[in-house]
Design an enzyme around this catalytic site. Sequence first.
Site, PDB file in Angstrom:
ATOM      1  N   ASN A   9       0.792  -1.265  -0.095  1.00 16.77           N
ATOM      2  CA  ASN A   9      -0.127   0.051  -0.046  1.00 16.77           C
ATOM      3  C   ASN A   9       1.159   1.230  -0.163  1.00 16.77           C
ATOM      4  O   ASN A   9       1.651   1.312   0.890  1.00 16.77           O
ATOM      5  CB  ASN A   9      -0.909  -0.105   1.323  1.00 16.77           C
ATOM      6  CG  ASN A   9      -1.419   1.147   1.723  1.00 16.77           C
ATOM      7  OD1 ASN A   9      -1.657   2.153   0.665  1.00 16.77           O
ATOM      8  ND2 ASN A   9      -2.766   1.740   2.583  1.00 16.77           N
ATOM      9  N   TRP A  10       0.738   1.925  -1.044  1.00 21.63           N
ATOM     10  CA  TRP A  10       2.143   3.789  -1.386  1.00 21.63           C
ATOM     11  C   TRP A  10       1.706   4.330  -0.930  1.00 21.63           C
ATOM     12  O   TRP A  10       2.427   5.370  -0.307  1.00 21.63           O
ATOM     13  CB  TRP A  10       2.258   2.636  -2.866  1.00 21.63           C
ATOM     14  CG  TRP A  10       2.675   2.061  -3.267  1.00 21.63           C
ATOM     15  CD1 TRP A  10       3.618   0.706  -2.342  1.00 21.63           C
ATOM     16  CD2 TRP A  10       3.351   2.189  -5.095  1.00 21.63           C
ATOM     17  NE1 TRP A  10       3.642   0.134  -3.586  1.00 21.63           N
ATOM     18  CE2 TRP A  10       4.399   0.954  -5.018  1.00 21.63           C
ATOM     19  CE3 TRP A  10       3.001   3.312  -5.906  1.00 21.63           C
ATOM     20  CZ2 TRP A  10       4.759   0.526  -6.766  1.00 21.63           C
ATOM     21  CZ3 TRP A  10       3.603   2.726  -7.193  1.00 21.63           C
ATOM     22  CH2 TRP A  10       5.247   1.571  -6.735  1.00 21.63           C
ATOM     23  N   LYS A  11       0.224   4.157  -0.064  1.00 20.23           N
ATOM     24  CA  LYS A  11      -0.419   5.376   0.395  1.00 20.23           C
ATOM     25  C   LYS A  11      -0.061   6.551  -0.891  1.00 20.23           C
ATOM     26  O   LYS A  11       0.109   6.346  -1.717  1.00 20.23           O
ATOM     27  CB  LYS A  11      -0.031   5.121   1.787  1.00 20.23           C
ATOM     28  CG  LYS A  11      -0.200   4.260   2.929  1.00 20.23           C
ATOM     29  CD  LYS A  11      -0.520   4.498   3.628  1.00 20.23           C
ATOM     30  CE  LYS A  11      -0.416   3.454   4.759  1.00 20.23           C
ATOM     31  NZ  LYS A  11      -0.113   3.563   6.382  1.00 20.23           N
ATOM     32  N   HIS A  96      -9.340   1.645   4.682  1.00 18.40           N
ATOM     33  CA  HIS A  96      -8.307   1.127   5.099  1.00 18.40           C
ATOM     34  C   HIS A  96      -8.676   2.621   6.573  1.00 18.40           C
ATOM     35  O   HIS A  96      -9.599   3.022   6.981  1.00 18.40           O
ATOM     36  CB  HIS A  96      -7.390   2.194   4.431  1.00 18.40           C
ATOM     37  CG  HIS A  96      -6.103   1.869   4.633  1.00 18.40           C
ATOM     38  ND1 HIS A  96      -5.241   3.024   6.538  1.00 18.40           N
ATOM     39  CD2 HIS A  96      -4.509   1.124   5.109  1.00 18.40           C
ATOM     40  CE1 HIS A  96      -4.151   2.538   6.553  1.00 18.40           C
ATOM     41  NE2 HIS A  96      -3.717   1.289   6.420  1.00 18.40           N
ATOM     42  N   GLU A  98      -6.999   4.787   8.313  1.00 22.68           N
ATOM     43  CA  GLU A  98      -6.145   6.632   8.065  1.00 22.68           C
ATOM     44  C   GLU A  98      -7.327   6.935   6.858  1.00 22.68           C
ATOM     45  O   GLU A  98      -8.448   7.776   7.006  1.00 22.68           O
ATOM     46  CB  GLU A  98      -5.355   6.343   6.554  1.00 22.68           C
ATOM     47  CG  GLU A  98      -3.918   5.852   7.061  1.00 22.68           C
ATOM     48  CD  GLU A  98      -2.864   5.224   6.498  1.00 22.68           C
ATOM     49  OE1 GLU A  98      -2.823   5.182   5.597  1.00 22.68           O
ATOM     50  OE2 GLU A  98      -2.011   5.089   7.454  1.00 22.68           O
ATOM     51  N   GLU A 168      -5.310  -5.023  10.728  1.00 24.21           N
ATOM     52  CA  GLU A 168      -4.457  -4.232  10.540  1.00 24.21           C
ATOM     53  C   GLU A 168      -4.196  -3.304  12.262  1.00 24.21           C
ATOM     54  O   GLU A 168      -5.277  -2.150  11.896  1.00 24.21           O
ATOM     55  CB  GLU A 168      -4.145  -3.295   9.678  1.00 24.21           C
ATOM     56  CG  GLU A 168      -3.892  -3.718   8.058  1.00 24.21           C
ATOM     57  CD  GLU A 168      -3.345  -2.857   7.286  1.00 24.21           C
ATOM     58  OE1 GLU A 168      -2.161  -2.672   6.412  1.00 24.21           O
ATOM     59  OE2 GLU A 168      -4.188  -1.094   7.632  1.00 24.21           O
ATOM     60  N   GLY A 174       3.169   2.407  10.984  1.00 20.94           N
ATOM     61  CA  GLY A 174       4.024   2.892  10.928  1.00 20.94           C
ATOM     62  C   GLY A 174       4.480   4.049  12.052  1.00 20.94           C
ATOM     63  O   GLY A 174       5.418   4.678  12.382  1.00 20.94           O
ATOM     64  N   SER A 214       3.624  -2.126  10.323  1.00 28.17           N
ATOM     65  CA  SER A 214       5.043  -2.097  10.578  1.00 28.17           C
ATOM     66  C   SER A 214       5.862  -3.859  10.200  1.00 28.17           C
ATOM     67  O   SER A 214       6.886  -4.186  10.183  1.00 28.17           O
ATOM     68  CB  SER A 214       5.757  -2.139  12.070  1.00 28.17           C
ATOM     69  OG  SER A 214       4.769  -0.749  11.946  1.00 28.17           O
ATOM     70  N   GLY A 235       3.023  -1.364   4.408  1.00 22.02           N
ATOM     71  CA  GLY A 235       2.823   0.192   3.598  1.00 22.02           C
ATOM     72  C   GLY A 235       4.051   0.629   3.502  1.00 22.02           C
ATOM     73  O   GLY A 235       4.399   0.250   2.877  1.00 22.02           O
ATOM     74  N   GLY A 236       4.594   1.202   4.442  1.00 19.59           N
ATOM     75  CA  GLY A 236       6.493   1.907   3.856  1.00 19.59           C
ATOM     76  C   GLY A 236       7.860   1.046   3.846  1.00 19.59           C
ATOM     77  O   GLY A 236       8.007   1.753   2.485  1.00 19.59           O
TER      78      GLY A 236
HETATM   79  P1  13P Z   1       3.071  -0.011   7.553  1.00 23.63           P
HETATM   80  O1  13P Z   1       3.927  -1.020   7.382  1.00 23.63           O
HETATM   81  O2  13P Z   1       3.740   1.282   7.587  1.00 23.63           O
HETATM   82  O3  13P Z   1       2.961   0.106   8.953  1.00 23.63           O
HETATM   83  O4  13P Z   1       1.424   0.646   7.273  1.00 23.63           O
HETATM   84  C1  13P Z   1       0.920  -1.098   7.491  1.00 23.63           C
HETATM   85  C2  13P Z   1       0.013  -0.279   6.165  1.00 23.63           C
HETATM   86  O5  13P Z   1      -1.183   0.678   6.705  1.00 23.63           O
HETATM   87  C3  13P Z   1      -0.625  -0.364   5.551  1.00 23.63           C
HETATM   88  O6  13P Z   1      -2.029  -0.566   4.675  1.00 23.63           O
END
Ligand code: 13P
Length: 251
Positions: A9-11, A96, A98, A168, A174, A214, A235-236
Amino acid sequence: MRENIVAGNWKMNLNAQEANELTKILVNSTQNLGNTPKVILCTPNVFIPQTVSQTQNSAIKVGGQNCSRFDKGAYTGETSASMLKSVGAEYVIIGHSERREYFNESNTQLLGKIKQAQTNNLKVILCCGEPLQERSSGNHIHFVTNQLEDLFNQLNKEEIEKLIVAYEPIWAIGTGETASPEQAQEMHAVIRRLLAKYLGEGGASEISILYGGSVKGNNAKEIFSNPDIDGGLVGGASLNANDFLAIINAF
Ligand code: 13P
């Protein structure tokens, strides 16, 4: 069908050149991977066409991170599920944390998005997960169960069967703090038991349940080795080719 999946997930990160570079490395480095795990890149919408084009002769699939709950019309700034499908996306992340937190997406809205996505033959990666205070107070299982039940109660069996679920925990996103493999497995087993209420044991055993929060190259193997954890939503670490490849190679 239950399968092992590593989805990035590149956000809201990268520009077109960086996206191009990252995808190029991933395509080259996963050529001999076969089909396990399935690799999905959930890119910002503007990068979907270029990513689809770059991955067309590879096993990598492409998805969006959100879609409109509306079919089409005067909804400035929105992207419909049929638009995502028309540029080659096959997946979409819905719900998600977010989106729920910063854009006030309610389960009612999420239900509309799921229906739109599925009507347009996009596979939905449905997110759930508890905030820190629910975990600290021991209410996390109740919280996540409610979150999912509310949606499952408004979907039919065929619709639930098509879902991929991603757990999640918000406190692990993050933050560098991962749920322990035991904490993750516990919740994944709860989710699978809940799915069994709607689909039966056999149906529930066919659903992929991903862990997100993470996930890194150095913890992926331990997390993925649990019986109810079928991969990760990353994510990251999905923004760096080597980091993401380390997670893919953890299977
Ligand atoms: P991180 O891997 O950066 O913690 O993010 C997880 C995430 O929100 C994937 O959708």
